[in-house]
Design an enzyme around this catalytic site. Structure first.
Site, PDB file in Angstrom:
ATOM      1  N   CYS A 103       0.860  -1.309   0.456  1.00 10.98           N
ATOM      2  CA  CYS A 103      -0.022  -0.106  -0.371  1.00 10.98           C
ATOM      3  C   CYS A 103       1.109   1.493  -0.370  1.00 10.98           C
ATOM      4  O   CYS A 103       1.619   1.304   1.157  1.00 10.98           O
ATOM      5  CB  CYS A 103      -0.816   0.016   1.072  1.00 10.98           C
ATOM      6  SG  CYS A 103      -2.156   1.832   1.366  1.00 10.98           S
ATOM      7  N   ASN A 203       0.389  -7.267 -10.548  1.00 14.04           N
ATOM      8  CA  ASN A 203      -0.458  -6.517 -10.274  1.00 14.04           C
ATOM      9  C   ASN A 203       0.082  -5.683 -10.994  1.00 14.04           C
ATOM     10  O   ASN A 203       1.081  -5.436 -11.016  1.00 14.04           O
ATOM     11  CB  ASN A 203      -1.013  -6.639  -8.690  1.00 14.04           C
ATOM     12  CG  ASN A 203      -1.714  -5.152  -8.406  1.00 14.04           C
ATOM     13  OD1 ASN A 203      -1.619  -4.744  -8.158  1.00 14.04           O
ATOM     14  ND2 ASN A 203      -3.206  -5.699  -9.646  1.00 14.04           N
ATOM     15  N   ASP A 205      -2.636  -2.653 -14.381  1.00 13.98           N
ATOM     16  CA  ASP A 205      -3.176  -2.031 -15.455  1.00 13.98           C
ATOM     17  C   ASP A 205      -4.120  -3.210 -15.657  1.00 13.98           C
ATOM     18  O   ASP A 205      -3.663  -2.972 -17.273  1.00 13.98           O
ATOM     19  CB  ASP A 205      -2.014  -1.904 -15.385  1.00 13.98           C
ATOM     20  CG  ASP A 205      -1.155  -0.229 -15.046  1.00 13.98           C
ATOM     21  OD1 ASP A 205      -2.209   0.345 -14.686  1.00 13.98           O
ATOM     22  OD2 ASP A 205      -0.283   0.575 -15.912  1.00 13.98           O
ATOM     23  N   GLY A 227      -7.717  -5.212  -9.808  1.00 17.00           N
ATOM     24  CA  GLY A 227      -8.393  -4.399  -8.052  1.00 17.00           C
ATOM     25  C   GLY A 227      -9.087  -3.746  -8.719  1.00 17.00           C
ATOM     26  O   GLY A 227      -9.948  -3.607  -8.921  1.00 17.00           O
TER      27      GLY A 227
END
Length: 337
Positions: A103, A203, A205, A227
């Site tokens: 994050c 992960n 795009d 996501g």
């Protein structure tokens, strides 16, 4: 994609709903599983158990009825607190513990958590060993490629993770400094995949079936974390799985099917959160679902002023009643009209 295993669990496919704070709540997780995701991960839960009495934390820790395996993400910067939090979440029903070191949000990084941890490889080592030792369920890890472009140590972190007993690794193809800007870099993910023997998930795009195929080919990853592209489009998992299996794209969803899925999602949000909170949270989801449809901006201005569940559902039905429901939701002519 071949079958992916995380510990004792064989996933239905390698398409995983990435954990997103404020998004991957129980209603959204269950919907994405129904629509093709092989695994869904809960919203990030703080490792500071003194904060678990808040309503937000309590709701994030509800897993009853979730399909197995139930994966819960925890965040923090203290090895013992993370170990304790992992143990407690397993007692609450978690079957996989995921550690957040990806994050980039300031409020997380400022507390020496999330991707801020990538700066301190010794602390990363201590955290991973502590959490793995604390629980008998598989522990996975989410990272970025490094802190910034001059400090891309994702490869080192991946080796540390494997040695510590981490059983799968997700890599967002950006550094912390990149936030979500620019293009994701897949060459670092490819290098990490080559360097470790545990499953690696790419992960960043991945927003279409074609992009999913490209990323898998470019990285050699065992699966994909999706996501932001699933917001308002939870059926993207079904679309990608079909394309990977057949090489052909599914027809775009008709407007009537988008309406059905959206209304089902609204009902689940209202039930899970209650009228007041459910109405508020529904607003952002409705905005995502309708983003590509004509008239959505004007509709949202009205919808966001509604303050009860029945009015929200009635307004959504009215919005869709004005459209040709047999047409695909992404029809370019309709969007341009």
């Amino acid at each position: 994609m071949s079958a992916v295993r995380i510990g004792p669990y064989t996933l239905q496919n390698g398409l995983i709903l990435a954990p997103m704070a404020g998004v991957t709540d129980q209603p959204f997780r269950q919907l994405c599983r129904q629509l093709g995701a092989g695994l869904v991960v809960s919203e990030m839960v703080t490792s500071d158990m003194s904060l678990w009495n808040s309503r937000k934390s309590r709701l994030r820790m509800i897993h009853e009825g979730d399909p197995e395996p139930r994966s819960v993400q925890i965040a923090g910067g203290d090895p013992q607190m993370l170990a304790d939090a992992a143990r407690a979440n397993v007692e609450f029903g978690a079957q996989i513990i995921d550690i957040n070191m990806g994050c980039p949000a300031k409020k997380v990084c400022n507390k020496a958590a999330g991707s801020a941890l990538l700066k301190d490889e010794q602390l990363v080592t201590e955290i991973l060993h502590a959490v793995v030792a604390a629980v008998e369920v598989p522990v996975t890890l989410k990272i970025r490629t490094g802190w910034d472009r001059a400090n891309k140590n994702g490869l080192n972190i991946a080796r540390i993770a494997e040695q510590a007993g981490i059983q799968a690794l997700a890599v967002h193809g950006r550094t912390r400094a990149d936030l979500y800007t620019g293009d994701a870099e897949y060459d670092t993910i490819a290098a990490i995949k080559q360097a470790v023997s545990i499953p690696v998930f790419a992960n960043g795009d991945i927003d279409s079936p074609e992009k999913a195929r490209y990323v898998l080919d470019a990285t050699g990853a065992d699966g994909l974390l999706i996501g932001r592209a699933a917001q308002g489009r939870p059926w993207i998992f079904r679309e990608i799985e079909h394309y990977l299996q057949t090489g052909e794209k599914l027809p775009a969803l008709p407007v009537s099917e988008v309406e059905r899925i959206l209304l089902e999602h609204l009902a689940a949000l209202h039930l899970f959160y209650g009228d007041v909170m459910g109405v508020r949270i529904a607003r952002k989801h409705v905005g995502w679902y309708l983003a590509t449809l004509p008239g959505a901006r004007e509709f949202r201005a009205l919808f966001n002023r509604l303050d009860d569940t029945e009015a929200q559902c009635a307004n959504v039905r009215e919005f869709f009643s004005r459209r040709d429901k047999s047409r695909p939701a992404g029809n370019e002519e309709e969007v341009a009209a």
